[in-house]
Design an enzyme around this catalytic site. Structure first.
Site, PDB file in Angstrom:
ATOM      1  N   TYR A 143      40.609 -11.404  21.475  1.00  0.00           N
ATOM      2  CA  TYR A 143      40.939 -12.284  22.608  1.00  0.00           C
ATOM      3  C   TYR A 143      40.562 -13.743  22.349  1.00  0.00           C
ATOM      4  O   TYR A 143      39.845 -14.038  21.416  1.00  0.00           O
ATOM      5  CB  TYR A 143      40.437 -11.734  23.939  1.00  0.00           C
ATOM      6  CG  TYR A 143      38.971 -11.567  24.240  1.00  0.00           C
ATOM      7  CD1 TYR A 143      37.965 -12.174  23.525  1.00  0.00           C
ATOM      8  CD2 TYR A 143      38.604 -10.772  25.337  1.00  0.00           C
ATOM      9  CE1 TYR A 143      36.645 -12.007  23.882  1.00  0.00           C
ATOM     10  CE2 TYR A 143      37.272 -10.594  25.695  1.00  0.00           C
ATOM     11  CZ  TYR A 143      36.298 -11.218  24.962  1.00  0.00           C
ATOM     12  OH  TYR A 143      35.005 -11.050  25.315  1.00  0.00           O
ATOM     13  N   GLU A 144      41.103 -14.605  23.159  1.00  0.00           N
ATOM     14  CA  GLU A 144      41.020 -16.062  22.921  1.00  0.00           C
ATOM     15  C   GLU A 144      41.555 -16.439  21.534  1.00  0.00           C
ATOM     16  O   GLU A 144      41.052 -17.358  20.898  1.00  0.00           O
ATOM     17  CB  GLU A 144      39.592 -16.591  23.086  1.00  0.00           C
ATOM     18  CG  GLU A 144      38.998 -16.434  24.455  1.00  0.00           C
ATOM     19  CD  GLU A 144      39.764 -17.174  25.543  1.00  0.00           C
ATOM     20  OE1 GLU A 144      40.503 -18.114  25.240  1.00  0.00           O
ATOM     21  OE2 GLU A 144      39.623 -16.777  26.711  1.00  0.00           O
ATOM     22  N   GLY A 145      42.572 -15.729  21.099  1.00  0.00           N
ATOM     23  CA  GLY A 145      43.160 -15.987  19.789  1.00  0.00           C
ATOM     24  C   GLY A 145      42.557 -15.080  18.735  1.00  0.00           C
ATOM     25  O   GLY A 145      41.365 -15.152  18.459  1.00  0.00           O
TER      26      GLY A 145
END
Lengths: 596, 596
Positions: free
Chosen positions: A437-439
């Protein structure tokens, strides 16, 4: 199951490596004296250890659940979040103007580490709220700031980030949520957002959703995305809560880990339209989101360090208690397994990676502070560039290593590690989201290769390598022992990193696929080299303190040994890694799709 | 969720690398003609894919459960196990005399891989039963063989291994279960055994527990352990089932993975004593257990390969279906993520490790066959030595890599990988036990260092390295391209392995802790080098077939590229790994217990 914050290491890193005194000397950072900071950290450690940490394991066993559009969070979360807000912990790094403490990021960073080590699932709510605050600070109107910031910073309300849609994950150009202007300055939003952390819950009066959507006739792709505030409850003119807005949680996910953190599917506008207001200018949503995302990415990196520290502490405790087999050099009876060399190796690997990542991230946080507060523009620029180069590495490397560390923690426990009631397995499950998550790590690596290395022809990277060389020169004062061994490995490793930077810069245009085939290995290599650099700096300080007979000798000898271990076991892998990046793309790209 | 057995690769490895023809030529292996073997594998693939694989995901969601001493296995397991037994699959490698098919281990090995890839939890029951059969074949009396073997081989009954007790995990010297002779040739057993896989279930009429226990006045430590058969139901003189024996399942574990496989806590003798009979001679239990454990360890290595293959297949499928972002070299719209270089890199890493481990394990299985069936004693001995050296590597390395591969599989799925309904997370959870049970990786590494390397002064290891050198010579015929690159990496890697072997032999007595601090890295290095060697052999065959225009060109070009990838990305790490073993122990052992 307890968590004891590693305050000694945190303060060492802040004072000796991240330059707390220099940060304290910057305009706007006057309150962050070393004494105040120590007191804050002690208080935070107490709160995290006593109030938040005990909720971690029960929250995994009896997670948050959804019923009829409502989410009931895990037992104790409501009360704990209330206490968290009231104690002012949400506001550590936010402006005094809106009720925050206005402290530097360097001070907020260990607080974030502690909260996440105590309870990754719980900490996600403040983490996302931090992101919303950051976005509104950057791009919100005066009215929006007045309406939202104080309530977010006090913990009365919470924030979310609404990016992902079923067809738009890593690729935000595919976002389809629509925002239709109503002529009165508001918009009605229609669409589905997924993977919304704390998208619905019962811990706060209101939830402030920040939502990416497209206005009519917006350009295609990422250039047509705008950012909107869509509160769960509309806000009346007097600031009181008004009607329920048309955003509804239709389900939460059944996940591998961080089970107490509700991951929502949100429907916007199924009953007439969810009312929102535009943040900043139309079509600049992605830009604003990136500001908040950089902060969130850094924070997710801290999550990696946090869960690694927690897993390490648990493994150490087990290794000291579990008696099994004799000591290899002889013992009258069975001994605690911490005497076994391989258990030692595992614990040292966990410890060394965690300490290296901590040092790197705190130094990065300090650069962010200098980028904001330094009186000299050139210094601000240089620090900002350093910070931006580091963010994908702190995020990508810390989280990748956290999976490895949590897995090693399970291994130290042997069969007990596989039994859920032991608790070691939870860290292994929880950590697994952090590289996603968050890239994802690949997205971080794309950022590192593209925006952070290729765009300036490797200038920032080379500048950092020059700093490493200066550390190597300091190490050269020691001709034998740990520091000499560290220097040897650091020198080979920094050369390897430099070669990779040269390779990236030279080939990114002519052979883009080969360069990106090595992007994640480049990120990991950078993490190892830069983390090893910080450990080398730590070793230098420790050696000097020991030579001067100052401070806690046990701490400094341990730091030296840990730095040595990091050099021997991680920096040593850098040259091999260099080769696979600069010469290893042939096999990566050879197969046709059908051959898989 | 489907599993399609990689028959093409299996047959390639069997025929071209493991020498199926030569095995078929050995006395006792005449039935294993390449044609028969291919037919068996096809049939097994069909059975595993159609009958067993569909039970895997549901069995994780609704696992086996315990109620009032009874264990109800996951839905469909009973019927599937009945079908498995009736089709003769339990008997593939067991003697015709007792109803088996009497086929070589080389043929049983892909069958074991397929069953485990289809369903790790299900496959554990046959795996443990194989172990019980092996132990009884080796050490059982004529009567015991008559009583038990046919029913075990037909799948009517199942077997278990009872080693672990709460205080005796890796250290079996601490076993406390008591066996009291009754004067009639039977014993009564009293004690608690934990982690007993399929220790209780509803899939067979009877469960044959093989139990380590101490007779009165037995010597302390491992030299006082005997092996007993304790059936769940006693057996009447006519072979029919008699009274319920005093062994009871008091609970099953709540585990991270392999949830459909019941892991029992067994109480022996709480109601007067569990009746058992001695296997072989008193106090030789550990020795017999080791025979069965070597087979079980090899089989657990196959579990690693199996789950890695399954995770790979799932990741490939997702990567071909999930459309996201444009191609880096330009595309009109978003493309399937398999076009992204980093996704390629991940898939290649999964594939290359799985293929390398498969090749190494099949070659090891063939050596076991030659060790049993070769007419020449020297050849039998040499093959036995090769097999014994390989077992800890096949077990340790294949399982360590399987965790990495399963984790990468989650990563390929992005956010979907973290959602349990996708199924990728199950492999990540399931794989995590494999480096722990049947001896942790550290236990395998102890075996590799102590019994397999130091004891003969590295002779067997050096003999294997000499074989690698011959492969390097064959590669030297190619002065450029993939084979030249492979040769370069293999040559550096085999040198590194040789240096490590020399280091182990030279220092194991004088500096035992330093050597054992590097034991797991040695095991992993050996896995990488030997796996890379097999991939190099495969590449040579592929190149020759391509040059001759023979066979499936797509398969051979893929094999070449995969071997190249393995060399570039894994063999390349060998020199760095050598350094951390031979020079890396300082930091491992420096801290006092209190400094952790």
């Amino acid at each position: 199951m307890t968590y004891v914050a590693p305050l000694k290491d945190m303060l060492f890193v802040m004072n000796e490596l991240a330059g707390l005194k220099q940060i304290n000397a910057l305009p706007g950072c006057e309150d962050a004296t070393p004494e105040t900071v120590e007191a804050i950290l002690e208080e935070n450690a107490k709160f995290c250890g006593e109030v938040i940490a005990p909720l971690n394991f029960p929250g995994d066993r009896e997670p948050s659940f959804w019923h009829d559009g409502q989410v009931t969070t895990a037992k104790g979360f409501r009360e704990a979040f209330k206490a968290f807000g009231e104690a002012g912990w949400q506001g550590v790094q936010h402006p005094v103007e809106f009720g925050g403490q206005g402290l530097p990021k360097l001070v907020a960073t260990p607080c974030i580490e502690m909260l996440n080590a105590a309870n990754l699932s719980f900490a996600l709510c403040p983490l996302l709220t931090d992101g919303a605050i950051e976005a509104l600070m950057t791009a919100g109107s005066g009215e929006q700031k007045q309406t939202y910031l104080e309530n977010l910073i006090s913990g009365k309300w919470t924030g979310t980030m609404n990016l992902t849609e079923p067809q738009a994950g890593s690729d935000l150009s595919l976002v389809r949520t629509r925002a239709v202007p109503q002529g009165d300055g508001t918009f009605k939003l229609f669409g589905t957002k997924i993977y919304i952390t704390y998208g619905e819950h019962d811990m706060a009066e209101n939830i402030v959703h920040l939502v990416l959507a497209r206005t009519p006739n917006a350009p295609e792709g990422v250039k047509g995305i705008s950012l909107f505030i869509v509160p769960k409850f509309l806000i009346n003119g007097d600031g009181s809560l008004g009607e329920r807005n048309d955003v509804h949680c239709v389900s939460i996910e059944h996940k591998l880990g961080i089970k107490a953190s509700p991951t929502a599917v949100l429907q916007f506008g199924d009953h007439g339209g969810a009312i929102g207001t535009l943040v900043g200018e139309e079509n600049r949503g992605l830009e604003y989101m990136f500001i908040m995302m950089n902060a969130a990415r850094f924070a997710v990196g801290m999550q990696g360090i946090a869960v690694a520290e927690r897993a390490y502490q648990k493994a150490v405790q087990y290794a000291k208690e579990r008696v099994q087999s004799r000591d290899l050099s002889g013992s009258p009876g069975p001994v605690a397994i911490i005497h076994q060399p391989d258990v030692r190796r595992m614990l040292m690997a966990m410890r060394a990676q965690t300490e290296a990542a901590r040092a790197l991230s705190y130094v990065t946080a300090a650069a962010s502070d200098a980028a904001h507060h330094h009186p000299d523009e050139a210094a601000r620029k240089a620090n900002q560039a350093f910070y931006e180069y580091m963010v994908p590495i702190v995020k990508g490397w810390s989280t990748e290593m956290s999976i490895d560390v949590a897995s090693t923690g399970v291994q130290v426990h042997g069969g007990m590690g596989f039994i859920e009631e032991t608790g070691a397995a939870q860290y292994y499950r929880d950590a697994r989201i952090l590289t996603i998550y968050e890239g994802t790590t690949a997205i971080q690596a794309n950022d590192l290769v593209g925006r952070k290395t290729a765009r300036d022809g490797g200038a920032v990277a080379k500048g950092i390598i020059a700093q490493i060389r200066r550390t190597e020169e300091e190490l050269a004062a020691y001709s034998s022992g740990d520091l000499a061994a560290i220097r040897q490995h650091l020198s080979a490793a920094s050369k390897a990193l430099e070669q990779v930077v040269d390779f990236v810069v030279a080939n990114v245009k002519s052979d883009v696929k080969s360069v990106f085939a090595g992007s994640v290995p480049y990120l990991k290599l950078a993490g190892v080299v830069l983390g090893g650099w910080q450990m080398a700096r730590a070793a230098l300080v420790a050696r000097q303190k020991l030579d001067q007979g100052e401070g806690d000798a046990a701490f400094y000898t341990a730091k030296l040994a840990t730095a040595r271990f990091f050099a021997d076991h991680f920096l040593s892998t850098a040259p091999g890694c260099r080769a696979l990046i600069t010469e290893g793309s042939a096999g990566v790209l050879a197969l046709s799709e059908e051959q898989f």
